[in-house]
Design an enzyme around this catalytic site. Structure first.
Site, short mmCIF file in Angstrom:
data_model
loop_
_atom_site.label_atom_id
_atom_site.label_comp_id
_atom_site.label_asym_id
_atom_site.label_seq_id
_atom_site.Cartn_x
_atom_site.Cartn_y
_atom_site.Cartn_z
N LYS A 20 0.84 -1.07 0.04
CA LYS A 20 -0.06 -0.02 0.01
C LYS A 20 1.06 1.27 -0.09
CE LYS A 20 -3.10 -0.89 3.18
NZ LYS A 20 -4.29 -0.59 4.32
N ILE A 26 3.77 5.63 -5.63
CA ILE A 26 3.71 6.21 -7.25
C ILE A 26 2.96 7.08 -7.62
CG2 ILE A 26 2.96 5.26 -9.71
CD1 ILE A 26 3.41 2.35 -8.69
N PHE A 41 -6.64 5.91 -6.32
CA PHE A 41 -6.23 5.76 -5.03
C PHE A 41 -6.08 4.11 -4.92
CE2 PHE A 41 -10.73 5.58 -5.11
CZ PHE A 41 -11.23 4.58 -4.36
N SER A 51 -13.46 -15.80 5.41
CA SER A 51 -13.51 -15.95 4.07
C SER A 51 -12.33 -16.83 3.60
CB SER A 51 -13.21 -14.64 3.37
OG SER A 51 -14.00 -13.67 3.88
N LYS A 55 -13.22 -20.31 1.33
CA LYS A 55 -12.65 -20.54 -0.21
C LYS A 55 -12.24 -21.70 -0.12
CE LYS A 55 -10.56 -17.93 -3.82
NZ LYS A 55 -10.03 -16.25 -4.08
N LYS A 112 -15.74 -10.90 -17.44
CA LYS A 112 -16.50 -12.27 -16.77
C LYS A 112 -18.14 -12.33 -17.30
CE LYS A 112 -13.65 -13.75 -13.17
NZ LYS A 112 -13.89 -14.27 -12.03
N GLU A 139 -2.71 -10.64 -4.44
CA GLU A 139 -3.41 -10.29 -5.62
C GLU A 139 -3.65 -8.68 -6.00
OE1 GLU A 139 -7.28 -12.46 -7.56
OE2 GLU A 139 -7.66 -10.86 -6.06
N GLU A 154 -22.30 -4.93 -6.95
CA GLU A 154 -22.49 -6.32 -7.40
C GLU A 154 -22.24 -7.32 -6.34
OE1 GLU A 154 -21.82 -10.30 -9.62
OE2 GLU A 154 -20.31 -9.12 -8.33
P1 0O2 Z 1 -13.14 -11.25 -2.04
O1 0O2 Z 1 -12.21 -11.20 -1.02
O2 0O2 Z 1 -14.51 -11.53 -1.54
O3 0O2 Z 1 -13.20 -10.44 -3.07
P2 0O2 Z 1 -12.23 -16.78 -7.50
O4 0O2 Z 1 -11.23 -16.15 -6.52
O5 0O2 Z 1 -12.74 -18.34 -6.94
O6 0O2 Z 1 -13.53 -16.16 -7.59
P3 0O2 Z 1 -9.95 -16.93 -9.30
O7 0O2 Z 1 -9.85 -17.31 -10.60
O8 0O2 Z 1 -9.11 -17.62 -8.17
O9 0O2 Z 1 -11.75 -16.90 -8.91
O10 0O2 Z 1 -9.76 -15.35 -9.27
P4 0O2 Z 1 -10.34 -14.09 -10.08
O11 0O2 Z 1 -11.56 -14.51 -10.62
O12 0O2 Z 1 -9.30 -13.85 -10.90
O13 0O2 Z 1 -10.41 -13.19 -8.80
C1 0O2 Z 1 -11.12 -13.17 -7.90
C2 0O2 Z 1 -11.35 -11.82 -6.90
O14 0O2 Z 1 -11.94 -11.04 -8.20
C3 0O2 Z 1 -12.75 -12.07 -6.15
O15 0O2 Z 1 -12.21 -12.20 -4.87
C4 0O2 Z 1 -13.22 -10.71 -6.41
O16 0O2 Z 1 -12.37 -9.79 -5.68
C5 0O2 Z 1 -12.94 -10.36 -7.84
N1 0O2 Z 1 -14.09 -10.93 -8.65
C6 0O2 Z 1 -13.79 -11.93 -9.70
N2 0O2 Z 1 -15.11 -12.01 -10.12
C7 0O2 Z 1 -16.19 -11.04 -9.54
C8 0O2 Z 1 -17.26 -10.81 -10.00
O17 0O2 Z 1 -18.23 -11.25 -10.77
N3 0O2 Z 1 -17.77 -9.72 -9.21
C9 0O2 Z 1 -17.39 -9.01 -8.19
N4 0O2 Z 1 -17.89 -8.02 -7.63
N5 0O2 Z 1 -16.08 -9.46 -8.05
C10 0O2 Z 1 -15.36 -10.14 -8.85
P5 0O2 Z 1 -12.99 -13.20 -4.07
O18 0O2 Z 1 -12.60 -14.55 -3.91
O19 0O2 Z 1 -14.55 -13.07 -4.47
O20 0O2 Z 1 -12.82 -12.54 -2.50
P1 0O2 Z 2 -15.55 -5.18 3.20
O1 0O2 Z 2 -16.89 -4.98 3.80
O2 0O2 Z 2 -14.63 -6.38 3.36
O3 0O2 Z 2 -15.46 -4.33 1.73
P2 0O2 Z 2 -5.60 2.59 5.46
O4 0O2 Z 2 -5.01 1.62 4.41
O5 0O2 Z 2 -5.10 2.37 6.59
O6 0O2 Z 2 -5.85 3.92 4.80
P3 0O2 Z 2 -7.59 0.61 5.75
O7 0O2 Z 2 -8.44 0.49 6.84
O8 0O2 Z 2 -6.70 -0.35 5.89
O9 0O2 Z 2 -6.73 2.02 5.38
O10 0O2 Z 2 -8.33 0.40 4.42
P4 0O2 Z 2 -8.00 0.68 2.85
O11 0O2 Z 2 -6.76 0.01 2.61
O12 0O2 Z 2 -8.42 2.06 2.42
O13 0O2 Z 2 -9.10 -0.40 2.49
C1 0O2 Z 2 -9.97 -1.63 2.88
C2 0O2 Z 2 -11.05 -2.00 1.99
O14 0O2 Z 2 -10.44 -2.08 0.75
C3 0O2 Z 2 -11.37 -3.46 2.37
O15 0O2 Z 2 -12.84 -3.20 2.93
C4 0O2 Z 2 -12.00 -4.00 1.04
O16 0O2 Z 2 -13.37 -3.49 0.72
C5 0O2 Z 2 -11.24 -3.34 0.00
N1 0O2 Z 2 -10.14 -4.14 -0.66
C6 0O2 Z 2 -8.80 -3.69 -0.94
N2 0O2 Z 2 -8.36 -4.33 -1.57
C7 0O2 Z 2 -9.12 -5.34 -1.81
C8 0O2 Z 2 -8.83 -6.62 -2.46
O17 0O2 Z 2 -7.80 -7.05 -2.96
N3 0O2 Z 2 -9.87 -7.82 -2.41
C9 0O2 Z 2 -11.18 -7.23 -1.87
N4 0O2 Z 2 -12.02 -8.15 -1.64
N5 0O2 Z 2 -11.47 -6.09 -1.23
C10 0O2 Z 2 -10.22 -5.20 -1.11
P5 0O2 Z 2 -13.11 -4.03 4.27
O18 0O2 Z 2 -12.69 -3.17 5.58
O19 0O2 Z 2 -12.19 -5.23 4.36
O20 0O2 Z 2 -14.76 -4.29 4.25
#
Ligand code: 0O2
Ligand code: 0O2
Length: 223
Positions: A20, A26, A41, A51, A55, A112, A139, A154
């Site tokens: 981060k 950058i 950002f 989670s 998974k 997708k 990732e 979504e």
């Molecule tokens: P989180 O933390 O809930 O976001 P998979 O991880 O099983 O879905 P794969 O192939 O391992 O599939 O990875 P992929 O599809 O490249 O990337 C997965 C992540 O991309 C998901 O994490 C989502 O953050 C995002 N993503 C992929 N498809 C969608 C989609 O249809 N809608 C939304 N809103 N986000 C998507 P996870 O696992 O859901 O974790």
């Molecule tokens: P939810 O409900 O899971 O979305 P700081 O970096 O200290 O300024 P902080 O608190 O670390 O602030 O948060 P940051 O880095 O601004 O953002 C955290 C939020 O980013 C998470 O919310 C996620 O929604 C989202 N997020 C960022 N990267 C990813 C990613 O790769 N995959 C997924 N699934 N979410 C991501 P929360 O708090 O987890 O809530």
């Protein structure tokens, strides 16, 4: 059995925190040079334990394989203003020597079925732990603000319906994704028109010229 999840996740926390700072750096450098940053950002998170466990079951990932097979325990997200910026960010990441890109997935060219768009990069990132270096998978999702808007909503609807959207809703979500993408295209077209009449952004207070009256791309019909 992982008994101490906090301990297991410590290097992931470290990786997310470091990445981060570096990615936000950058943006700082572009601002410092008086340039438009391709990064708007950056956010990041370590996947919550519940989670990860969900998974592991869904993807049949054994605990011994977790570090190698679950790529998004450490997750970073880079938000950009324009689609072109995404590819610029990807190029910047490819040039870095502090991480190794293992995989790239372009869900912008290959949308997708859900309508999801983003550019995903899986990296190996070395963190320095007390017992030595540990390589962590992370990732990085790179997307525009419009793509993020769509994906965030979504994703929250998905929880509500547990992924089983009624057919009609699914279609509407896909169309909403298309509309968000047309918005991205129109914003890019507006930027291109503006830069035609005003090649460099002015920092001396000079007023921007009006965009040309040339018809912009047909994407202007945001229906
Ligand atoms: P989180 O933390 O809930 O976001 P998979 O991880 O099983 O879905 P794969 O192939 O391992 O599939 O990875 P992929 O599809 O490249 O990337 C997965 C992540 O991309 C998901 O994490 C989502 O953050 C995002 N993503 C992929 N498809 C969608 C989609 O249809 N809608 C939304 N809103 N986000 C998507 P996870 O696992 O859901 O974790
Ligand atoms: P939810 O409900 O899971 O979305 P700081 O970096 O200290 O300024 P902080 O608190 O670390 O602030 O948060 P940051 O880095 O601004 O953002 C955290 C939020 O980013 C998470 O919310 C996620 O929604 C989202 N997020 C960022 N990267 C990813 C990613 O790769 N995959 C997924 N699934 N979410 C991501 P929360 O708090 O987890 O809530």
């Amino acid at each position: 059995m992982i008994e101490d999840w906090d301990h297991f996740l410590l290097p992931y926390e470290q990786a997310v925190d470091e990445l981060k700072i570096k990615l936000r750096g950058i943006r700082r450098q572009y601002k410092d040079a008086g340039l438009q940053s391709p990064i708007e950002f950056v956010t990041g998170r370590v996947k919550p334990v519940a989670s990860i466990q969900e998974k592991m079951v869904r993807r049949h990932v054994a605990e011994e394989r977790l570090e190698d097979d679950m790529q998004d325990i450490a997750g970073l997200r880079i938000m950009c203003q324009f689609v072109d910026d995404i590819y610029q960010v990807v190029d910047l990441l490819r040039k870095r020597t502090d991480l190794t890109i293992l995989e790239e997935r372009d869900y912008i060219s290959n949308v997708k079925p859900s309508g999801y768009r983003s550019y995903h990069i899986v990296v190996s990132y070395p963190v320095q732990m007390k017992d030595g270096e540990k390589k962590i998978l992370a990732e990085i999702q790179v997307r525009t603000l419009a793509m993020n808007f769509w994906a965030t909503i979504e994703h929250s609807l998905n929880y509500k319906y547990q992924g089983e959207f009624p057919q009609a809703l699914q279609g509407r979500l896909e169309r909403a994704g298309e509309a968000a993408f047309r918005l991205d295209q129109e914003m890019s077209a507006i930027r291109a028109d503006l830069s035609e009449v005003q090649p460099e952004s002015k920092s001396d207070g000079e007023t921007a010229a009006q965009p040309s009256d040339r018809q912009s791309v047909e994407s202007s019909k945001l229906t």
